[in-house]
Design a protein around this motif. Structure first.
Motif, PDB file in Angstrom:
ATOM      1  N   THR A  74      18.160  15.798  28.684  1.00  0.00           N
ATOM      2  CA  THR A  74      19.584  15.233  29.192  1.00  0.00           C
ATOM      3  C   THR A  74      20.183  14.932  27.995  1.00  0.00           C
ATOM      4  N   GLY A  75      19.526  14.442  26.821  1.00  0.00           N
ATOM      5  CA  GLY A  75      20.000  13.943  25.605  1.00  0.00           C
ATOM      6  C   GLY A  75      20.042  14.912  24.571  1.00  0.00           C
ATOM      7  N   LYS A  76      20.122  14.353  23.417  1.00  0.00           N
ATOM      8  CA  LYS A  76      20.071  15.343  22.131  1.00  0.00           C
ATOM      9  C   LYS A  76      18.896  15.679  21.807  1.00  0.00           C
ATOM     10  N   ILE A  77      18.668  16.910  21.420  1.00  0.00           N
ATOM     11  CA  ILE A  77      17.384  17.363  20.752  1.00  0.00           C
ATOM     12  C   ILE A  77      17.740  17.998  19.223  1.00  0.00           C
ATOM     13  N   SER A  78      17.063  17.332  18.265  1.00  0.00           N
ATOM     14  CA  SER A  78      17.424  17.538  16.998  1.00  0.00           C
ATOM     15  C   SER A  78      16.330  17.656  16.252  1.00  0.00           C
ATOM     16  N   ASN A  79      16.577  18.882  15.358  1.00  0.00           N
ATOM     17  CA  ASN A  79      15.375  19.324  14.410  1.00  0.00           C
ATOM     18  C   ASN A  79      14.029  19.540  15.120  1.00  0.00           C
ATOM     19  N   VAL A  80      13.942  19.941  15.965  1.00  0.00           N
ATOM     20  CA  VAL A  80      12.862  20.550  16.742  1.00  0.00           C
ATOM     21  C   VAL A  80      12.587  22.118  16.368  1.00  0.00           C
ATOM     22  N   THR A  81      11.385  22.137  16.092  1.00  0.00           N
ATOM     23  CA  THR A  81      10.890  23.536  16.001  1.00  0.00           C
ATOM     24  C   THR A  81       9.821  24.113  16.769  1.00  0.00           C
ATOM     25  N   ASN A  82       9.975  25.121  17.198  1.00  0.00           N
ATOM     26  CA  ASN A  82       8.792  26.025  17.871  1.00  0.00           C
ATOM     27  C   ASN A  82       8.251  27.136  16.981  1.00  0.00           C
ATOM     28  N   ASN A  83       7.077  27.299  16.900  1.00  0.00           N
ATOM     29  CA  ASN A  83       6.540  28.358  16.283  1.00  0.00           C
ATOM     30  C   ASN A  83       5.511  29.241  17.086  1.00  0.00           C
ATOM     31  N   ALA A  84       5.416  28.497  18.422  1.00  0.00           N
ATOM     32  CA  ALA A  84       4.348  29.140  19.359  1.00  0.00           C
ATOM     33  C   ALA A  84       5.053  30.196  20.077  1.00  0.00           C
ATOM     34  N   LYS A  85       4.106  31.564  20.477  1.00  0.00           N
ATOM     35  CA  LYS A  85       4.531  32.457  21.540  1.00  0.00           C
ATOM     36  C   LYS A  85       4.761  32.034  22.789  1.00  0.00           C
ATOM     37  N   GLN A 129      13.500  14.313  18.628  1.00  0.00           N
ATOM     38  CA  GLN A 129      13.758  14.698  17.245  1.00  0.00           C
ATOM     39  C   GLN A 129      12.581  15.127  16.194  1.00  0.00           C
ATOM     40  N   ASP A 130      12.662  15.745  15.190  1.00  0.00           N
ATOM     41  CA  ASP A 130      11.729  15.833  13.975  1.00  0.00           C
ATOM     42  C   ASP A 130      10.261  16.149  14.468  1.00  0.00           C
ATOM     43  N   LEU A 131      10.277  17.087  15.261  1.00  0.00           N
ATOM     44  CA  LEU A 131       8.734  17.676  15.977  1.00  0.00           C
ATOM     45  C   LEU A 131       8.526  19.037  15.735  1.00  0.00           C
ATOM     46  N   THR A 132       7.249  19.544  15.725  1.00  0.00           N
ATOM     47  CA  THR A 132       6.903  21.011  15.463  1.00  0.00           C
ATOM     48  C   THR A 132       6.185  21.301  16.507  1.00  0.00           C
ATOM     49  N   ILE A 133       6.249  22.554  17.390  1.00  0.00           N
ATOM     50  CA  ILE A 133       5.237  23.052  18.136  1.00  0.00           C
ATOM     51  C   ILE A 133       4.394  23.996  17.316  1.00  0.00           C
ATOM     52  N   ASP A 134       3.447  24.216  16.886  1.00  0.00           N
ATOM     53  CA  ASP A 134       2.885  24.952  15.762  1.00  0.00           C
ATOM     54  C   ASP A 134       2.185  26.573  16.323  1.00  0.00           C
ATOM     55  N   ALA A 135       2.453  27.218  15.391  1.00  0.00           N
ATOM     56  CA  ALA A 135       2.051  28.576  15.814  1.00  0.00           C
ATOM     57  C   ALA A 135       0.524  28.742  16.408  1.00  0.00           C
ATOM     58  N   THR A 136      -0.202  27.889  16.118  1.00  0.00           N
ATOM     59  CA  THR A 136      -1.547  27.658  16.802  1.00  0.00           C
ATOM     60  C   THR A 136      -1.408  27.645  18.324  1.00  0.00           C
ATOM     61  N   CYS A 137      -0.376  27.242  18.925  1.00  0.00           N
ATOM     62  CA  CYS A 137      -0.090  27.148  20.313  1.00  0.00           C
ATOM     63  C   CYS A 137       0.465  28.486  20.848  1.00  0.00           C
ATOM     64  N   SER A 138       0.122  28.404  22.022  1.00  0.00           N
ATOM     65  CA  SER A 138       0.782  29.712  22.962  1.00  0.00           C
ATOM     66  C   SER A 138       0.865  29.215  24.337  1.00  0.00           C
ATOM     67  N   LEU A 139       1.956  29.618  24.943  1.00  0.00           N
ATOM     68  CA  LEU A 139       2.285  29.233  26.297  1.00  0.00           C
ATOM     69  C   LEU A 139       2.636  30.277  27.164  1.00  0.00           C
ATOM     70  N   GLU A 140       2.420  30.088  28.330  1.00  0.00           N
ATOM     71  CA  GLU A 140       2.109  30.957  29.558  1.00  0.00           C
ATOM     72  C   GLU A 140       2.878  30.385  30.755  1.00  0.00           C
ATOM     73  N   PRO A 141       4.376  30.310  31.041  1.00  0.00           N
ATOM     74  CA  PRO A 141       4.989  29.538  32.057  1.00  0.00           C
ATOM     75  C   PRO A 141       4.564  29.860  33.392  1.00  0.00           C
ATOM     76  N   THR A 142       4.486  29.113  34.318  1.00  0.00           N
ATOM     77  CA  THR A 142       4.050  29.362  35.762  1.00  0.00           C
ATOM     78  C   THR A 142       5.464  28.824  36.752  1.00  0.00           C
ATOM     79  N   SER A 143       6.214  28.219  35.899  1.00  0.00           N
ATOM     80  CA  SER A 143       7.576  27.752  37.037  1.00  0.00           C
ATOM     81  C   SER A 143       8.577  27.536  35.895  1.00  0.00           C
ATOM     82  N   PHE A 144       9.776  27.354  36.469  1.00  0.00           N
ATOM     83  CA  PHE A 144      10.875  27.296  35.778  1.00  0.00           C
ATOM     84  C   PHE A 144      12.006  26.341  36.360  1.00  0.00           C
ATOM     85  N   PRO A 145      12.719  26.025  35.447  1.00  0.00           N
ATOM     86  CA  PRO A 145      13.172  26.199  34.007  1.00  0.00           C
ATOM     87  C   PRO A 145      11.834  25.671  33.133  1.00  0.00           C
TER      88      PRO A 145
END
Length: 331
Positions: free
Chosen positions: A190-201, A165-181
């Motif tokens: 597995t639980g509730k995700i609330s008021n989380v913001t992602n601004n990263a590419k 809850q109540d967390l932001t991933i800032d636009a200064t971050c950038s992510l390049e996945p190597t595995s999934f999900p």
């Protein structure tokens, strides 16, 4: 055939996993304290993993598994003995990058229960820091309205996360996945995700044909629980002049199994590839080809009061060359 079992220990649980056994359609998992004589049936599953909960920390347990097909049963697997971990002290407070990295790469986080809390007490600047996390945390990550900044990553913060809850991933971050999900916050929640913001590419660029199914969301890859008031403004991209296998790409979440409410996406969701090489059945979805959306690629539950205003771009240049056969007939 008899399953071959491995067991991962946490403080109050054991996770048993095994390869598919020939002719088995389901599996029965049993356990006991090593010092005891009698076995307890933990449960029966069609999956290749099972979590045994409500165990005692710092205690040796035995685990065994057998395969089932109708009235037939395999022999029990070789018994695996494992000692549960010492329970770490919670709550924990995290105020800088070094403390966050120590938490995510240490063993204490895996000993948490669903009610244990990690508090982020200040904005965290990941400049000059590297992180490859496979952390499993069953508890609650409380961002306290702080941000994670300047993070360049290839893995989620958590492989598996309980609630956040109540967390932001800032636009200064950038992510390049190597595995999934993959999601910036967690591969799976597995639980509730609330008021989380992602601004990263979030960008996945393929230089060769995909060898695995893709489940990608900016915040969460696969959400087993509910998500509410979550927002994405970062661009989410899967691209390459290649063949894809089954692919789910969502602005907020890839696959939502819980309720989605009051979530928003303004980021651009782009999927571009040459063709679709195969379809799969996974995560309770059958015949998955390519699914994509502003909020979620696919939802198994209720979606309410969600809004997408981000551009959705989709280009499969040679899709006409792929033939799906169903009931013996090409479609």
């Amino acid at each position: 055939a008899t399953p071959v079992v491995t067991v991962t220990a946490n403080a109050e649980s054991l996770i048993a996993s095994w390869d598919a056994a020939l002719n088995a359609t389901s599996y029965t998992v049993e356990y006991k304290k090593t010092a005891d004589a009698n076995w307890t049936v933990a449960g029966t599953t069609q999956n290749l993993t099972y979590t045994i909960d409500n165990l005692t920390p710092e205690t040796s347990y035995d685990v065994r598994v057998k395969g089932i097909n109708g009235d037939s049963e395999s022999s029990y697997s070789t018994t695996v003995s494992t000692t549960t971990l010492k329970k770490a002290a919670f709550p924990k407070n995290i105020s800088n990058a070094d403390e966050l990295i120590a938490l995510l790469t240490g063993s204490e986080v895996s000993t948490a229960s669903a009610t244990d809390v990690v508090n982020i007490t200040a904005d965290i600047d990941m400049s000059g820091k590297s992180l490859t996390s496979t952390a499993v945390f069953a508890g609650i990550l409380n961002g306290n309205n702080h941000s994670i900044k300047n993070w360049k990553g290839t893995t989620p913060l958590f492989a598996t996360l309980g609630s956040a809850q109540d967390l932001t991933i800032d636009a200064t971050c950038s992510l390049e996945p190597t595995s999934f999900p993959f999601g910036a916050l967690a591969a799976t929640s597995t639980g509730k995700i609330s008021n989380v913001t992602n601004n990263a590419k979030v960008t996945y660029s393929l230089s060769a044909d995909a060898t695995e199914d893709i489940i990608l969301g900016s915040i969460i890859g696969t959400a087993e629980g509910d998500m509410e008031q979550c927002t994405n403004s970062g661009d989410v991209t899967v691209k390459g002049d290649v063949a894809l296998k089954s692919t789910l790409v969502g602005g907020v979440v890839g696959l939502a199994k819980g309720k989605l409410s009051n979530c928003t996406n303004t980021g651009v969701v782009t999927l571009s590839a040459k063709t679709l090489s195969a379809i799969s059945t996974f995560n309770d979805l059958t015949n998955v080809s390519i699914l994509y959306g502003g909020i979620a690629a696919a939802s198994k539950s209720t979606v309410e009061n969600c809004n997408n205003s981000g551009k959705i771009s989709y280009n499969i240049s040679n899709i006409e060359n792929f033939t799906i056969t169903k009931m013996g007939r090409p479609l």
